[in-house]
Write a protein that holds these residues in place. Structure first.
Motif, PDB file in Angstrom:
ATOM      1  N   GLY A 166       0.819  -1.213   0.000  1.00  0.00           N
ATOM      2  CA  GLY A 166       0.000   0.000   0.000  1.00  0.00           C
ATOM      3  C   GLY A 166       0.850   1.259   0.000  1.00  0.00           C
ATOM      4  N   TRP A 167       1.888   1.261   0.797  1.00  0.00           N
ATOM      5  CA  TRP A 167       2.800   2.413   0.859  1.00  0.00           C
ATOM      6  C   TRP A 167       3.343   2.724  -0.524  1.00  0.00           C
ATOM      7  CZ3 TRP A 167       4.699   5.247   5.139  1.00  0.00           C
ATOM      8  CH2 TRP A 167       5.758   6.104   4.848  1.00  0.00           C
ATOM      9  N   TRP A 168       3.794   1.669  -1.222  1.00  0.00           N
ATOM     10  CA  TRP A 168       4.321   1.852  -2.569  1.00  0.00           C
ATOM     11  C   TRP A 168       3.277   2.522  -3.464  1.00  0.00           C
ATOM     12  CZ3 TRP A 168       2.103  -0.653  -6.818  1.00  0.00           C
ATOM     13  CH2 TRP A 168       2.722  -0.387  -8.040  1.00  0.00           C
ATOM     14  N   GLY A 169       2.074   1.995  -3.450  1.00  0.00           N
ATOM     15  CA  GLY A 169       1.034   2.526  -4.332  1.00  0.00           C
ATOM     16  C   GLY A 169       0.696   3.969  -4.047  1.00  0.00           C
ATOM     17  N   PHE A 170       0.585   4.306  -2.764  1.00  0.00           N
ATOM     18  CA  PHE A 170       0.203   5.666  -2.404  1.00  0.00           C
ATOM     19  C   PHE A 170       1.335   6.673  -2.585  1.00  0.00           C
ATOM     20  CE2 PHE A 170      -3.236   3.506   0.044  1.00  0.00           C
ATOM     21  CZ  PHE A 170      -4.286   4.092  -0.632  1.00  0.00           C
TER      22      PHE A 170
ATOM     23  N   ASP B  53       4.625   8.441  -8.114  1.00  0.00           N
ATOM     24  CA  ASP B  53       4.635   9.776  -8.704  1.00  0.00           C
ATOM     25  C   ASP B  53       3.646   9.766  -9.869  1.00  0.00           C
ATOM     26  OD1 ASP B  53       5.265  12.369  -9.341  1.00  0.00           O
ATOM     27  OD2 ASP B  53       7.102  11.841 -10.424  1.00  0.00           O
ATOM     28  N   ALA B  54       2.371   9.844  -9.520  1.00  0.00           N
ATOM     29  CA  ALA B  54       1.301   9.764 -10.522  1.00  0.00           C
ATOM     30  C   ALA B  54       0.104  10.536  -9.989  1.00  0.00           C
ATOM     31  CB  ALA B  54       0.946   8.301 -10.781  1.00  0.00           C
ATOM     32  N   GLY B  55      -0.922  10.576 -10.772  1.00  0.00           N
ATOM     33  CA  GLY B  55      -2.140  11.254 -10.358  1.00  0.00           C
ATOM     34  C   GLY B  55      -2.797  10.542  -9.181  1.00  0.00           C
ATOM     35  N   TRP B  56      -3.709  11.243  -8.539  1.00  0.00           N
ATOM     36  CA  TRP B  56      -4.329  10.699  -7.332  1.00  0.00           C
ATOM     37  C   TRP B  56      -5.105   9.417  -7.599  1.00  0.00           C
ATOM     38  CZ3 TRP B  56      -9.514   9.935  -6.764  1.00  0.00           C
ATOM     39  CH2 TRP B  56     -10.356  10.587  -7.668  1.00  0.00           C
ATOM     40  N   LEU B  57      -5.724   9.306  -8.782  1.00  0.00           N
ATOM     41  CA  LEU B  57      -6.489   8.106  -9.094  1.00  0.00           C
ATOM     42  C   LEU B  57      -5.571   6.890  -9.227  1.00  0.00           C
ATOM     43  CD1 LEU B  57      -9.213   6.813  -9.652  1.00  0.00           C
ATOM     44  CD2 LEU B  57      -8.943   7.430 -12.058  1.00  0.00           C
ATOM     45  N   VAL B  58      -4.450   7.067  -9.886  1.00  0.00           N
ATOM     46  CA  VAL B  58      -3.485   5.966 -10.034  1.00  0.00           C
ATOM     47  C   VAL B  58      -2.938   5.577  -8.672  1.00  0.00           C
ATOM     48  CG1 VAL B  58      -1.232   5.330 -10.998  1.00  0.00           C
ATOM     49  CG2 VAL B  58      -2.882   6.576 -12.406  1.00  0.00           C
ATOM     50  N   ARG B  59      -2.595   6.565  -7.844  1.00  0.00           N
ATOM     51  CA  ARG B  59      -2.094   6.275  -6.494  1.00  0.00           C
ATOM     52  C   ARG B  59      -3.150   5.531  -5.678  1.00  0.00           C
ATOM     53  NH1 ARG B  59      -0.398  11.705  -6.594  1.00  0.00           N
ATOM     54  NH2 ARG B  59      -1.901  12.166  -4.962  1.00  0.00           N
TER      55      ARG B  59
ATOM     56  N   ALA C  68      -3.450   1.930  -7.082  1.00  0.00           N
ATOM     57  CA  ALA C  68      -2.266   1.135  -6.748  1.00  0.00           C
ATOM     58  C   ALA C  68      -2.164   0.917  -5.238  1.00  0.00           C
ATOM     59  CB  ALA C  68      -1.003   1.819  -7.267  1.00  0.00           C
ATOM     60  N   GLY C  69      -2.475   1.949  -4.468  1.00  0.00           N
ATOM     61  CA  GLY C  69      -2.375   1.852  -3.016  1.00  0.00           C
ATOM     62  C   GLY C  69      -3.368   0.882  -2.414  1.00  0.00           C
ATOM     63  N   LEU C  70      -4.511   0.721  -3.053  1.00  0.00           N
ATOM     64  CA  LEU C  70      -5.502  -0.249  -2.584  1.00  0.00           C
ATOM     65  C   LEU C  70      -5.381  -1.584  -3.322  1.00  0.00           C
ATOM     66  CD1 LEU C  70      -8.631   2.063  -2.282  1.00  0.00           C
ATOM     67  CD2 LEU C  70      -7.108   1.295  -0.455  1.00  0.00           C
ATOM     68  N   GLY C  71      -5.029  -1.510  -4.592  1.00  0.00           N
ATOM     69  CA  GLY C  71      -4.989  -2.716  -5.420  1.00  0.00           C
ATOM     70  C   GLY C  71      -3.811  -3.638  -5.137  1.00  0.00           C
ATOM     71  N   ALA C  72      -2.633  -3.076  -4.905  1.00  0.00           N
ATOM     72  CA  ALA C  72      -1.450  -3.921  -4.666  1.00  0.00           C
ATOM     73  C   ALA C  72      -1.611  -4.773  -3.404  1.00  0.00           C
ATOM     74  CB  ALA C  72      -0.186  -3.068  -4.614  1.00  0.00           C
ATOM     75  N   PRO C  73      -2.004  -4.177  -2.265  1.00  0.00           N
ATOM     76  CA  PRO C  73      -2.195  -5.036  -1.097  1.00  0.00           C
ATOM     77  C   PRO C  73      -3.354  -6.020  -1.271  1.00  0.00           C
ATOM     78  CG  PRO C  73      -2.427  -2.710  -0.487  1.00  0.00           C
ATOM     79  CD  PRO C  73      -2.141  -2.777  -1.941  1.00  0.00           C
ATOM     80  N   LEU C  74      -4.377  -5.601  -1.983  1.00  0.00           N
ATOM     81  CA  LEU C  74      -5.502  -6.501  -2.229  1.00  0.00           C
ATOM     82  C   LEU C  74      -5.050  -7.708  -3.041  1.00  0.00           C
ATOM     83  CD1 LEU C  74      -8.513  -7.126  -1.988  1.00  0.00           C
ATOM     84  CD2 LEU C  74      -8.871  -5.777  -4.058  1.00  0.00           C
ATOM     85  N   LEU C  75      -4.258  -7.474  -4.072  1.00  0.00           N
ATOM     86  CA  LEU C  75      -3.755  -8.569  -4.899  1.00  0.00           C
ATOM     87  C   LEU C  75      -2.894  -9.522  -4.075  1.00  0.00           C
ATOM     88  CD1 LEU C  75      -3.475  -9.890  -7.668  1.00  0.00           C
ATOM     89  CD2 LEU C  75      -1.550  -8.361  -8.110  1.00  0.00           C
ATOM     90  N   LEU C  76      -1.994  -8.976  -3.251  1.00  0.00           N
ATOM     91  CA  LEU C  76      -1.167  -9.829  -2.400  1.00  0.00           C
ATOM     92  C   LEU C  76      -2.026 -10.614  -1.410  1.00  0.00           C
ATOM     93  CD1 LEU C  76       1.981  -7.659  -1.599  1.00  0.00           C
ATOM     94  CD2 LEU C  76       1.933  -9.851  -2.779  1.00  0.00           C
TER      95      LEU C  76
ATOM     96  N   LEU D 266      10.445  -5.560  -2.201  1.00  0.00           N
ATOM     97  CA  LEU D 266      10.814  -4.806  -3.404  1.00  0.00           C
ATOM     98  C   LEU D 266       9.947  -3.564  -3.565  1.00  0.00           C
ATOM     99  CD1 LEU D 266      12.463  -4.588  -6.007  1.00  0.00           C
ATOM    100  CD2 LEU D 266      10.751  -6.019  -7.112  1.00  0.00           C
ATOM    101  N   LEU D 267       8.656  -3.697  -3.331  1.00  0.00           N
ATOM    102  CA  LEU D 267       7.777  -2.529  -3.437  1.00  0.00           C
ATOM    103  C   LEU D 267       8.142  -1.468  -2.400  1.00  0.00           C
ATOM    104  CD1 LEU D 267       4.321  -4.203  -4.134  1.00  0.00           C
ATOM    105  CD2 LEU D 267       5.809  -2.995  -5.750  1.00  0.00           C
ATOM    106  N   LEU D 268       8.520  -1.905  -1.204  1.00  0.00           N
ATOM    107  CA  LEU D 268       8.952  -0.953  -0.187  1.00  0.00           C
ATOM    108  C   LEU D 268      10.241  -0.261  -0.617  1.00  0.00           C
ATOM    109  CD1 LEU D 268       7.928   0.063   2.514  1.00  0.00           C
ATOM    110  CD2 LEU D 268       9.260  -1.722   3.626  1.00  0.00           C
ATOM    111  N   ALA D 269      11.145  -1.014  -1.221  1.00  0.00           N
ATOM    112  CA  ALA D 269      12.386  -0.418  -1.733  1.00  0.00           C
ATOM    113  C   ALA D 269      12.083   0.574  -2.849  1.00  0.00           C
ATOM    114  CB  ALA D 269      13.328  -1.512  -2.225  1.00  0.00           C
ATOM    115  N   LEU D 270      11.156   0.229  -3.728  1.00  0.00           N
ATOM    116  CA  LEU D 270      10.785   1.147  -4.813  1.00  0.00           C
ATOM    117  C   LEU D 270      10.107   2.405  -4.285  1.00  0.00           C
ATOM    118  CD1 LEU D 270       9.453  -1.385  -7.472  1.00  0.00           C
ATOM    119  CD2 LEU D 270      11.569  -0.048  -7.564  1.00  0.00           C
ATOM    120  N   ALA D 271       9.530   2.322  -3.091  1.00  0.00           N
ATOM    121  CA  ALA D 271       8.913   3.493  -2.466  1.00  0.00           C
ATOM    122  C   ALA D 271       9.944   4.326  -1.719  1.00  0.00           C
ATOM    123  CB  ALA D 271       7.801   3.047  -1.513  1.00  0.00           C
ATOM    124  N   GLY D 272      11.212   4.007  -1.899  1.00  0.00           N
ATOM    125  CA  GLY D 272      12.273   4.790  -1.284  1.00  0.00           C
ATOM    126  C   GLY D 272      12.702   4.299   0.086  1.00  0.00           C
ATOM    127  N   GLN D 273      12.309   3.089   0.452  1.00  0.00           N
ATOM    128  CA  GLN D 273      12.646   2.520   1.763  1.00  0.00           C
ATOM    129  C   GLN D 273      13.348   1.169   1.585  1.00  0.00           C
ATOM    130  OE1 GLN D 273      12.067   4.278   4.573  1.00  0.00           O
ATOM    131  NE2 GLN D 273      11.257   5.885   3.268  1.00  0.00           N
TER     132      GLN D 273
END
Length: 111
Positions: free
Chosen positions: A21-25, A28-34, A37-45, A79-86
């Motif tokens: 979720g952190w990664w998705g939110f 660097d994209a519009g609010w709808l994409v964030r 992604a912020g809800l969809g990625a954790p849901l998929l996992l 990996l998603l956390l790393a891509l979010a800068g962490q």
């Protein structure tokens, strides 16, 4: 000891979902994409975990395959956390899961 390790495993699963979720939110994209992604990625996992890895999985897998799906899920979360800068917390998430899983396996807990 086993109860503490199982509790840690559950908390790490929640952390994996939070990382996705952190990664998705933080994209660097519009609010709808964030939002998607912020809800969809954790849901998929969560769906993958529920289908293949949960104690009441609808698709029971042999132990090696189940371990592979679990590892892939945690590596994805890290990996998603790393891509979010962490990157350090992402690596710690995966390492803690690996140690916890190894200790649980050593204690005789099935994968």
């Amino acid at each position: 000891m086993k109860a503490a390790l199982l509790t840690l495993a559950f908390l790490l699963e929640l952390a994996m979902l939070a990382a996705a979720g952190w990664w998705g939110f933080t994209l660097d994209a519009g609010w709808l994409v964030r939002l998607l992604a912020g809800l969809g990625a954790p849901l998929l996992l969560a769906v993958v975990w529920g289908i293949f890895c949960s104690p009441r999985a609808s698709v029971p897998l042999p132990a090696p395959a189940k371990l592979g799906v679990q590892a892939a899920s945690f590596v994805t979360g890290g990996l998603l956390l790393a891509l979010a800068g962490q990157p350090v917390p992402g690596a710690v998430l995966v390492a803690l899961w690996a140690v916890d899983k190894a200790l649980l396996t050593h204690l005789g807990d099935p994968v």
